[in-house]
Write a protein that holds these residues in place. Structure first.
Motif, PDB file in Angstrom:
ATOM      1  N   GLY A 114       4.846 -16.895  44.403  1.00 31.28           N
ATOM      2  CA  GLY A 114       6.083 -17.147  45.146  1.00 31.28           C
ATOM      3  C   GLY A 114       5.876 -16.922  46.630  1.00 31.28           C
ATOM      4  N   CYS A 115       4.799 -17.520  47.166  1.00 33.69           N
ATOM      5  CA  CYS A 115       4.400 -17.225  48.550  1.00 33.69           C
ATOM      6  C   CYS A 115       5.291 -17.908  49.573  1.00 33.69           C
ATOM      7  N   SER A 116       6.125 -18.839  49.142  1.00 37.08           N
ATOM      8  CA  SER A 116       7.017 -19.564  50.055  1.00 37.08           C
ATOM      9  C   SER A 116       6.196 -20.210  51.176  1.00 37.08           C
ATOM     10  N   THR A 117       6.571 -19.997  52.429  1.00 34.38           N
ATOM     11  CA  THR A 117       5.897 -20.668  53.538  1.00 34.38           C
ATOM     12  C   THR A 117       4.659 -19.924  54.041  1.00 34.38           C
ATOM     13  N   GLY A 118       4.218 -18.910  53.335  1.00 37.70           N
ATOM     14  CA  GLY A 118       2.877 -18.372  53.539  1.00 37.70           C
ATOM     15  C   GLY A 118       2.720 -17.182  54.472  1.00 37.70           C
ATOM     16  N   VAL A 218      -1.671  -8.355  42.313  1.00 41.76           N
ATOM     17  CA  VAL A 218      -0.659  -9.411  42.270  1.00 41.76           C
ATOM     18  C   VAL A 218       0.486  -8.986  43.178  1.00 41.76           C
ATOM     19  N   ILE A 219       0.907  -9.885  44.043  1.00 37.93           N
ATOM     20  CA  ILE A 219       2.040  -9.624  44.942  1.00 37.93           C
ATOM     21  C   ILE A 219       3.100 -10.681  44.656  1.00 37.93           C
ATOM     22  N   PHE A 239       2.209 -11.055  34.839  1.00 38.26           N
ATOM     23  CA  PHE A 239       1.491 -10.318  35.880  1.00 38.26           C
ATOM     24  C   PHE A 239       0.520  -9.315  35.259  1.00 38.26           C
ATOM     25  N   HIS A 240       0.989  -8.602  34.220  1.00 35.30           N
ATOM     26  CA  HIS A 240       0.126  -7.631  33.536  1.00 35.30           C
ATOM     27  C   HIS A 240      -1.141  -8.305  33.019  1.00 35.30           C
ATOM     28  N   ASP A 241      -0.971  -9.441  32.362  1.00 29.21           N
ATOM     29  CA  ASP A 241      -2.116 -10.129  31.759  1.00 29.21           C
ATOM     30  C   ASP A 241      -3.012 -10.780  32.808  1.00 29.21           C
ATOM     31  N   PHE A 248      -3.368  -3.746  40.838  1.00 28.01           N
ATOM     32  CA  PHE A 248      -2.133  -3.327  41.516  1.00 28.01           C
ATOM     33  C   PHE A 248      -1.098  -4.458  41.519  1.00 28.01           C
ATOM     34  N   LEU A 249       0.170  -4.053  41.486  1.00 27.86           N
ATOM     35  CA  LEU A 249       1.293  -4.989  41.543  1.00 27.86           C
ATOM     36  C   LEU A 249       2.215  -4.576  42.681  1.00 27.86           C
ATOM     37  N   GLY A 250       2.542  -5.521  43.567  1.00 32.42           N
ATOM     38  CA  GLY A 250       3.465  -5.259  44.672  1.00 32.42           C
ATOM     39  C   GLY A 250       4.696  -6.125  44.551  1.00 32.42           C
TER      40      GLY A 250
END
Length: 280
Positions: A114-118, A218-219, A239-241, A248-250
Motif C-alpha cells: 500500500g505504498c501509494s505515491t511512494g 513488511v511495512i 504479512f506473517h506468512d 518485523f512489521l510496521g
C-alpha cells in the motif's frame, strides 16, 4: 447477522454500493467487498459528486464497460494520503531498534504494501542508505492502484511538500540532511535516482493476491483501518506468512493488532510506534 437481516437494514444507496462492489469484483477483479463500509460509501458518494454522476447505476454501467474509468474510480476509492518520513518517531524506532538486527542479514528484502505515491518507500530507502544497508536491500513497493504506482516510480513531488518532509526527517535521528537525497527545481523536487535502483514498484492487491516470501520487514501503514475485522485478520496472516521468522512489521500509528485473533504471532517492539516482530 444473516444476509437477509443485513439487507433489510440498508437504504437504497447502500444497496446500490453493495451491487457496485460486486460488479467491480466480477468484471475487473477489484475486491472491495470487505472494506469498511462507512468509509467506502463516503468515497463513492464523493466520486459521484466530483464526476457528476446522479445515480450509482450510471456509474456502475460505465465502470463495467470502461477499464480506464474503472482505474480512475479505484484511485478515488483508495486512500492515497502519505508523506516523506510520515510520523518521524516510527522511523526513529526503525533506525534504533530494527536496523541493528537487519545488519545481521547479508541481503535484505522489504515489502512496503500500500505504498501509494511512494514517499514512504523512498524514506525507507534513504534510511537504509544512511545506515549502510542500501546496497544490500531491495524494497518491493506495491499498491492496488496502477496510477499511483506510475507516479511513485517517477519520484517527483511538488515543492510545497518539501518543508514538511524536511521537518519530518529532522525528527528521525538521521545523521545527514534530506537535501542530500533530493534535487529541487521548477517547483518540484526529485528523489536521487540512486535510491530508485533498489526499489521495485509493482501492482499487488492485499485482498486477492498472494504472499511476498522471505521478507525481513513488511511495512503497511494506515491501510488496515479501512478493512473489516475479518479482512484485517486475513491480511495480518498474509504479512506473517511473508516474513522470515523474527521479521518485523510496521503499521500506521492509529492501527492496532490487539483485537485480531492472530496478533499473538507478533510481539511489540515499540507499541506506540506500531512496530512488531514475528515470533512463530
Amino acid at each position: 447477522m444473516s444476509q437477509d437481516s443485513y439487507a433489510e437494514q440498508l437504504n437504497e444507496f447502500e444497496v446500490e454500493v453493495e451491487c457496485l462492489m460486486e460488479a467491480l469484483y466480477l468484471r475487473w477483479g477489484y475486491d472491495f467487498r470487505e472494506y469498511s463500509r462507512a468509509s467506502l460509501r463516503r468515497r463513492v458518494a464523493r466520486y459521484m459528486s466530483d464526476n457528476h454522476y446522479q445515480r450509482v447505476a450510471d456509474l456502475q454501467h460505465e465502470l463495467i464497460r470502461d477499464k480506464k474509468r474503472c482505474v480512475h474510480f479505484v484511485r478515488g476509492l483508495t486512500v492515497n494520503v502519505t508523506d516523506m518520513f510520515r510520523d518521524p518517531e516510527f522511523y526513529k524506532v526503525i533506525r534504533e531498534q530494527v536496523v541493528p538486527e537487519l545488519r545481521s542479514h547479508p541481503f535484505l528484502k522489504i515489502w512496503h504494501a500500500g505504498c501509494s505515491t511512494g514517499e514512504e518507500a523512498y524514506s525507507m530507502a534513504i534510511l537504509l542508505h544512511e545506515e549502510g544497508l542500501g546496497e544490500r536491500a531491495v524494497i518491493y513497493a506495491t499498491d492496488i492502484n496502477s496510477q499511483v504506482l506510475e507516479q511513485a516510480s517517477k519520484g517527483v513531488y511538488h515543492e510545497k511538500m518539501l518543508s514538511a518532509a524536511r521537518e519530518n526527517y529532522a525528527g528521525t535521528g538521521g545523521p545527514g540532511r534530506l537535501d542530500d537525497f533530493i534535487s529541487v527545481g521548477y517547483e518540484r523536487f526529485l528523489v536521487d535516482p540512486k535510491l530508485k535502483k533498489n526499489i521495485v514498484f509493482t501492482q499487488h492487491d492485499l485482498v486477492t493476491d498472494q504472499v511476498f516470501g522471505e521478507m525481513q520487514m513488511v511495512i503497511c501503514r494506515n491501510v488496515l483501518i479501512y478493512f473489516r475485522r475479518e479482512l484485517q485478520t486475513k491480511v495480518l496472516t498474509l504479512f506473517h506468512d511473508s516474513l522470515d521468522m523474527g521479521g518485523f512489521l510496521g503499521l500506521g500509528m492509529k492501527e492496532s493488532l490487539r483485537s485480531l485473533p492472530n496478533h499473538i504471532r507478533f510481539k511489540p517492539i515499540d507499541e506506540s510506534a506500531r512496530v512488531f516482530q514475528r515470533i512463530d
